[in-house]
Design a protein around this motif. Structure first.
Motif, PDB file in Angstrom:
ATOM      1  N   ARG A 441     -53.548  38.011   8.489  1.00 54.28           N
ATOM      2  CA  ARG A 441     -54.573  37.620   7.490  1.00 54.28           C
ATOM      3  C   ARG A 441     -54.148  37.412   5.969  1.00 54.28           C
ATOM      4  O   ARG A 441     -54.422  36.495   5.274  1.00 54.28           O
ATOM      5  CB  ARG A 441     -55.427  38.806   7.022  1.00 54.28           C
ATOM      6  CG  ARG A 441     -56.480  39.185   8.390  1.00 54.28           C
ATOM      7  CD  ARG A 441     -57.433  40.415   7.912  1.00 54.28           C
ATOM      8  NE  ARG A 441     -58.238  40.046   6.709  1.00 54.28           N
ATOM      9  CZ  ARG A 441     -58.656  41.217   5.771  1.00 54.28           C
ATOM     10  NH1 ARG A 441     -58.384  42.396   6.147  1.00 54.28           N
ATOM     11  NH2 ARG A 441     -59.355  40.848   4.852  1.00 54.28           N
ATOM     12  N   VAL A 442     -52.905  38.137   5.822  1.00 50.25           N
ATOM     13  CA  VAL A 442     -52.201  37.884   4.535  1.00 50.25           C
ATOM     14  C   VAL A 442     -50.912  37.272   4.557  1.00 50.25           C
ATOM     15  O   VAL A 442     -50.562  36.349   3.678  1.00 50.25           O
ATOM     16  CB  VAL A 442     -52.137  39.089   3.520  1.00 50.25           C
ATOM     17  CG1 VAL A 442     -51.510  39.049   2.452  1.00 50.25           C
ATOM     18  CG2 VAL A 442     -53.504  39.850   3.575  1.00 50.25           C
ATOM     19  N   ILE A 443     -50.154  37.605   5.288  1.00 48.18           N
ATOM     20  CA  ILE A 443     -48.861  37.105   5.272  1.00 48.18           C
ATOM     21  C   ILE A 443     -48.745  35.995   6.110  1.00 48.18           C
ATOM     22  O   ILE A 443     -49.249  36.156   7.566  1.00 48.18           O
ATOM     23  CB  ILE A 443     -47.604  38.047   6.033  1.00 48.18           C
ATOM     24  CG1 ILE A 443     -47.681  39.586   4.963  1.00 48.18           C
ATOM     25  CG2 ILE A 443     -46.220  37.553   5.811  1.00 48.18           C
ATOM     26  CD1 ILE A 443     -47.342  39.180   3.375  1.00 48.18           C
ATOM     27  N   ARG A 444     -47.977  34.907   5.786  1.00 47.78           N
ATOM     28  CA  ARG A 444     -48.108  33.575   6.742  1.00 47.78           C
ATOM     29  C   ARG A 444     -46.544  33.250   6.860  1.00 47.78           C
ATOM     30  O   ARG A 444     -45.869  33.360   5.937  1.00 47.78           O
ATOM     31  CB  ARG A 444     -48.816  32.450   6.352  1.00 47.78           C
ATOM     32  CG  ARG A 444     -50.432  32.726   6.559  1.00 47.78           C
ATOM     33  CD  ARG A 444     -50.763  32.851   7.808  1.00 47.78           C
ATOM     34  NE  ARG A 444     -52.424  33.434   7.838  1.00 47.78           N
ATOM     35  CZ  ARG A 444     -53.107  32.776   8.063  1.00 47.78           C
ATOM     36  NH1 ARG A 444     -53.091  31.230   7.990  1.00 47.78           N
ATOM     37  NH2 ARG A 444     -54.590  32.803   7.912  1.00 47.78           N
ATOM     38  N   LYS A 445     -46.199  32.790   8.010  1.00 43.38           N
ATOM     39  CA  LYS A 445     -44.557  32.208   8.089  1.00 43.38           C
ATOM     40  C   LYS A 445     -44.829  30.629   8.345  1.00 43.38           C
ATOM     41  O   LYS A 445     -45.361  30.203   8.790  1.00 43.38           O
ATOM     42  CB  LYS A 445     -43.950  32.929   9.428  1.00 43.38           C
ATOM     43  CG  LYS A 445     -43.961  34.463   8.997  1.00 43.38           C
ATOM     44  CD  LYS A 445     -43.150  34.966  10.346  1.00 43.38           C
ATOM     45  CE  LYS A 445     -43.035  36.614  10.236  1.00 43.38           C
ATOM     46  NZ  LYS A 445     -41.772  36.758   9.113  1.00 43.38           N
ATOM     47  N   GLY A 446     -43.376  30.205   7.859  1.00 42.94           N
ATOM     48  CA  GLY A 446     -43.194  28.869   8.213  1.00 42.94           C
ATOM     49  C   GLY A 446     -41.730  28.722   8.491  1.00 42.94           C
ATOM     50  O   GLY A 446     -40.720  29.380   8.531  1.00 42.94           O
ATOM     51  N   ILE A 447     -41.441  27.508   9.322  1.00 44.33           N
ATOM     52  CA  ILE A 447     -40.092  27.294   9.782  1.00 44.33           C
ATOM     53  C   ILE A 447     -39.947  25.711   9.748  1.00 44.33           C
ATOM     54  O   ILE A 447     -40.950  24.996   9.640  1.00 44.33           O
ATOM     55  CB  ILE A 447     -39.838  27.745  11.183  1.00 44.33           C
ATOM     56  CG1 ILE A 447     -38.563  27.570  11.564  1.00 44.33           C
ATOM     57  CG2 ILE A 447     -40.758  27.201  12.243  1.00 44.33           C
ATOM     58  CD1 ILE A 447     -38.197  28.454  12.852  1.00 44.33           C
ATOM     59  N   ALA A 448     -38.731  25.350   9.349  1.00 48.71           N
ATOM     60  CA  ALA A 448     -38.481  23.752   9.107  1.00 48.71           C
ATOM     61  C   ALA A 448     -36.893  23.431   9.724  1.00 48.71           C
ATOM     62  O   ALA A 448     -36.077  24.193   9.304  1.00 48.71           O
ATOM     63  CB  ALA A 448     -38.906  23.242   7.812  1.00 48.71           C
ATOM     64  N   LEU A 449     -36.794  22.428  10.402  1.00 51.65           N
ATOM     65  CA  LEU A 449     -35.511  21.950  10.456  1.00 51.65           C
ATOM     66  C   LEU A 449     -35.150  20.706  10.008  1.00 51.65           C
ATOM     67  O   LEU A 449     -36.102  19.575  10.138  1.00 51.65           O
ATOM     68  CB  LEU A 449     -35.090  22.024  11.875  1.00 51.65           C
ATOM     69  CG  LEU A 449     -33.741  21.768  12.584  1.00 51.65           C
ATOM     70  CD1 LEU A 449     -33.572  22.068  13.790  1.00 51.65           C
ATOM     71  CD2 LEU A 449     -33.303  20.264  12.246  1.00 51.65           C
ATOM     72  N   THR A 450     -34.401  20.569   8.661  1.00 46.82           N
ATOM     73  CA  THR A 450     -34.373  19.216   8.152  1.00 46.82           C
ATOM     74  C   THR A 450     -32.739  18.866   8.160  1.00 46.82           C
ATOM     75  O   THR A 450     -31.860  19.552   8.215  1.00 46.82           O
ATOM     76  CB  THR A 450     -34.706  19.294   6.705  1.00 46.82           C
ATOM     77  OG1 THR A 450     -33.965  20.396   5.952  1.00 46.82           O
ATOM     78  CG2 THR A 450     -36.066  19.691   6.558  1.00 46.82           C
ATOM     79  N   PRO A 451     -32.695  17.373   8.225  1.00 42.32           N
ATOM     80  CA  PRO A 451     -31.179  16.845   8.460  1.00 42.32           C
ATOM     81  C   PRO A 451     -30.664  16.521   7.083  1.00 42.32           C
ATOM     82  O   PRO A 451     -31.405  16.191   6.395  1.00 42.32           O
ATOM     83  CB  PRO A 451     -31.398  15.849   9.304  1.00 42.32           C
ATOM     84  CG  PRO A 451     -32.726  15.300   9.188  1.00 42.32           C
ATOM     85  CD  PRO A 451     -33.601  16.442   8.521  1.00 42.32           C
ATOM     86  N   VAL A 452     -29.610  16.199   7.013  1.00 43.14           N
ATOM     87  CA  VAL A 452     -28.935  15.449   5.959  1.00 43.14           C
ATOM     88  C   VAL A 452     -28.010  14.366   6.240  1.00 43.14           C
ATOM     89  O   VAL A 452     -27.129  14.473   7.372  1.00 43.14           O
ATOM     90  CB  VAL A 452     -28.069  16.708   4.981  1.00 43.14           C
ATOM     91  CG1 VAL A 452     -27.198  15.934   3.716  1.00 43.14           C
ATOM     92  CG2 VAL A 452     -28.978  17.702   4.269  1.00 43.14           C
TER      93      VAL A 452
END
Length: 778
Positions: A441-452
């Motif tokens: 309900r309150v805590i939300r997560k996220g994940i991302a993979l980005t290149p350079v």
């Protein structure tokens, strides 16, 4: 010496590619590393302080400095009229950046006069006693204000174009457009700006300056004094951080100290207070990015049109090349079939922004990643899938040409990303996060993979050169001097390793000495991630010259062929004879062999035509990728970085320990830029975030809870750089974009991932909370 004795000493303690500690690391920890403020002051040293404007834009009607001049300890008060040469320190020669303002001020905090007194405190107290009468003029501090009121430019804009972006956009099956604000950043080095000027006879003056560009300080001081450059010697042993902020911003402090020292015939030290330093010196440019992109149902980009408007400040400084480089990296690792990119370097009534790690590249890259993110949310796909779909192709394909018409011939981004995706267990973790968010309900997560993908070289082609001076003394010890500067990044250690490897001696045999314009002239700034590339090759060239003379000497003396002579650990092998290095050098000296050489290197294969927007400005590209996982509190907007996995390409590393440290430090600094470091001006044009109490860099507690960093050990530069290595200073900074993207995913979860949150940077808790509330209302 017989063969068995040689076998016992067959290795040297620090060749190239070894994880050697930084040469001053123990001194940094112990507090014994000497910085300029630690140096013994000459007897009678005076101290300088700035008198600064309290208006953002105004005409100076009158200045009453009588109280300043009569204040205790004051020896002299300097104004722009007292500059004996040219009252200008513009690095681009545009004559738009005075040493001290005359007639008009153009930002709040602009230096108007300088006080020279017997103590630093006396100078600072006296500087507050001035009475200045102003006539206020309209001021514009923000990009949007400037655009609404004439949008004056501080330098010429750039356009990069390939194909027909307009037609391709119109024909695209899908299309997105929007704007993104990308914030600036203060350099916040541990050692602020400082200069110590010591007058000599005739025109001579020696300046110790905390600068990344000793030759520019030399030229600016000579320019302001009206004397030739050969009368000015600038010296730098080390800096307590630079990050680009000491490429041009050191000029003013050095010039004022030198003018006062020559006028008063006494040493003058100038170390501003931290608040004054942050107020009066430039920062990373903040941008307003406007974008329009066309794509198909698979997320493959058809066309991109984007404008990068930047808050540049009151003068040009380095805004031209910084905004140029933003366009160079707007594509990041992605191929745009049709593209039109424009820069808009805007004049604002703020301090002139300047170089900062990445030099505009990070801002360009963030804008490009926003386009990827927008497409992913529009299609309901994982942004990583969209990234992979749009990667540059392999050499020989029709997807290798950049917007500036340079082919990408060393592309390893797909391999980097695939390897990190597997090693970080990205797919399983993303699925777990989707499941978690569905039930939290309150805590939300996220994940991302980005290149350079980051281009390496100065885009000002003439800066891609370096010199070095190497002496070998009779006892076999070696003296090293080159044009690079040490700001904590380990450059001196790496170049010393190059020499130790070349002569096959221990690193302890190589004496690292202060950078000085008296030994190596016309040095380039230690910037653009090119310090090791340029100076390492220059030192190698000097060693090559000395070794060729030594081989010729040995061939004649021992009557052997040159190919039968080799430098081996601690010795020179001449045919079947092993001669200790020091003994060999003594014999060469007695035979009158020259044991000194000036090395030189210039980067090959690069060229750039700015007017056409075409060329090959970069020698090669450095690559990397990061996976970041975050948690946000949707009731407060607060968040934490739970885990980061990085795989970064440094070619064949000159020093893996130092390079890994550079990756870690760059990531954390980039994370600060994109999350907590916010610059804020009030309606009077005053910078209010000008101290540690109001400007928030990441703390040790803000580092990722799990932080896995690896170098791509299989990588080797395709170009013949020093040791086949790659630059490491700037490229990993942009790995932190993964944190911003992960925060975006966490926020997007409150609306079922149907809308791009469009988080501006820095993504402070306030901005995250506002994004969450906005998405909840959709």
């Amino acid at each position: 010496m017989d063969k068995s004795a040689f076998e016992e000493r067959k290795t040297i303690s620090a060749p190239m590619h070894a994880p050697l500690r930084h040469d001053s690391a123990h001194k940094h920890v112990a507090g014994s590393a000497d910085y300029i403020d630690d140096m013994p002051e000459p007897e009678g040293t005076l101290h300088a302080a700035l008198g600064m404007s309290d208006r953002a834009h105004a005409e100076i009607i009158s200045i009453d400095l009588s109280a300043v001049r009569t204040a205790p300890g004051v020896v002299w008060v300097m104004t722009g009229a007292d500059v004996p040469g040219s009252n200008d320190i513009s690095p681009t020669g545009r004559n738009d950046e005075p040493v001290l303002a005359e007639g008009r001020v153009e930002f709040h905090g602009q230096p108007v006069f300088a006080v020279i007194a017997t103590t630093r405190e006396a100078a600072r107290k006296a500087a507050r006693l001035a009475k200045i009468e102003y006539r206020d003029l309209p001021h514009f501090t923000d990009v949007t204000d400037t655009l609404a009121n004439g949008a004056a430019l501080v330098t010429d804009p750039l356009t990069l174009s390939r194909g027909d972006a307009g037609a391709a956009l119109a024909a695209s099956p899908r299309r997105i457009s929007g704007e993104m604000r990308v914030g600036g950043q203060d350099h916040f080095y541990l050692e602020g700006h400082i200069a110590l000027a010591i007058p000599g006879e005739d025109d001579d003056v020696t300046v110790w300056s905390s600068t990344q560009h000793p030759s520019e300080v030399q030229h600016m001081v000579s320019h302001a004094l009206g004397i030739p450059s050969n009368a000015v010697t600038v010296q730098v042993r080390r800096m307590g951080g630079g990050f680009g902020g000491k490429e041009t911003q050191s000029n003013q402090f050095a010039a004022i100290a030198a003018i006062a020292a020559k006028r008063l015939k006494r040493a003058v030290k100038f170390r501003p207070d931290r608040d004054e330093d942050m107020t009066a010196t430039g920062k990373r440019h903040d941008f307003l990015v406007s974008y329009d992109a066309g794509f198909d149902d698979d997320g493959r980009i058809q066309a991109v049109s984007a404008n990068y408007a930047a808050r540049c400040g009151f003068s040009s400084d380095l805004s031209g090349p910084v905004t140029d480089r933003a366009l160079f990296h707007a594509d990041n690792a992605y191929f745009y079939p049709h593209v039109r990119l424009t820069s808009q370097p805007l004049k604002t009534h703020t301090v002139s922004n300047t170089a900062f790690r990445g030099f505009g590249g990070p801002q360009g890259m963030v804008g490009g990643e926003r386009i990827i993110e927008e497409i992913a949310y529009a299609l309901g796909k994982d942004p990583l899938e969209i990234r992979k779909t749009n990667f540059y192709g392999e050499p020989g394909s029709d997807r290798v040409l950049t917007p500036y018409h340079q082919p990408v011939e060393d592309n390893i981004v797909a391999r980097i990303v695939d390897e990190l995706e597997r090693s970080s267990d990205y797919q399983a973790r993303r699925k777990a996060i989707l499941d978690f968010n569905a039930n939290s309900r309150v805590i939300r997560k996220g994940i991302a993979l980005t290149p350079v993908k980051f281009g390496i070289s100065f885009t000002a082609t003439w800066y891609n050169q370096a010199g070095a001076l190497v002496h070998v003394y009779q006892d076999g010890s070696i003296h090293l001097n080159h044009g690079g500067t040490e700001m904590g990044q380990g450059l001196f250690t790496k170049v010393a390793q190059v020499l130790a490897d070349a002569f096959q001696v221990d690193i302890a045999s190589v004496k690292i000495t202060a950078t000085t314009t008296a030994k190596v002239p016309n040095t380039s700034a230690t910037a653009a991630s090119s310090g090791s590339d340029l100076n390492g090759m220059a030192a190698y060239d000097a060693a090559r010259q000395i070794k060729e003379r030594l081989v010729a000497f040995a061939a004649e003396k021992w009557a052997v062929a040159p190919e039968d002579i080799a430098f081996v650990p601690h010795h020179v092998r001449i045919g079947q004879t092993l001669v200790p290095f020091a003994d060999f050098i003594r014999q060469a000296y007695m035979a009158r062999v020259q044991l000194s050489a000036a090395g030189f290197y210039k980067t090959p294969k690069i060229h750039w035509d700015r007017a056409k927007g075409m060329g090959s400005p970069f020698y090669y590209f450095a690559y990397g990728a990061a996976v970041s996982e975050v948690s946000i509190d949707t009731l407060t907007g607060e968040y934490q970085v739970d885990r980061v996995d990085i795989l970064h390409d440094v070619g064949r590393s000159l020093n893996p320990a130092i390079d890994k440290g550079q990756v870690e430090g760059a990531f954390v600094q980039g994370m600060g830029w994109l999350t907590t470091e916010e610059l804020w001006w009030d309606d009077k044009g005053r910078l209010r975030t000008h101290a540690p109490s109001t400007y928030k860099i990441p703390l040790a507690s803000d580092r990722p809870k799990i932080f896995n960093v690896r170098l791509a050990e299989w990588s080797e530069n395709a170009e013949p750089t020093i040791g086949r290595s790659k630059a490491v200073g700037e490229p990993p900074f942009m790995l932190a974009i993964s944190v911003l993207e992960a925060l975006s995913m966490a926020a997007a979860s409150v609306a079922g991932y149907k809308h791009c949150p469009r988080l501006d940077a820095p993504a402070t808790p306030e901005r995250v909370l506002m994004a969450v509330e906005r998405l909840r209302g959709m």
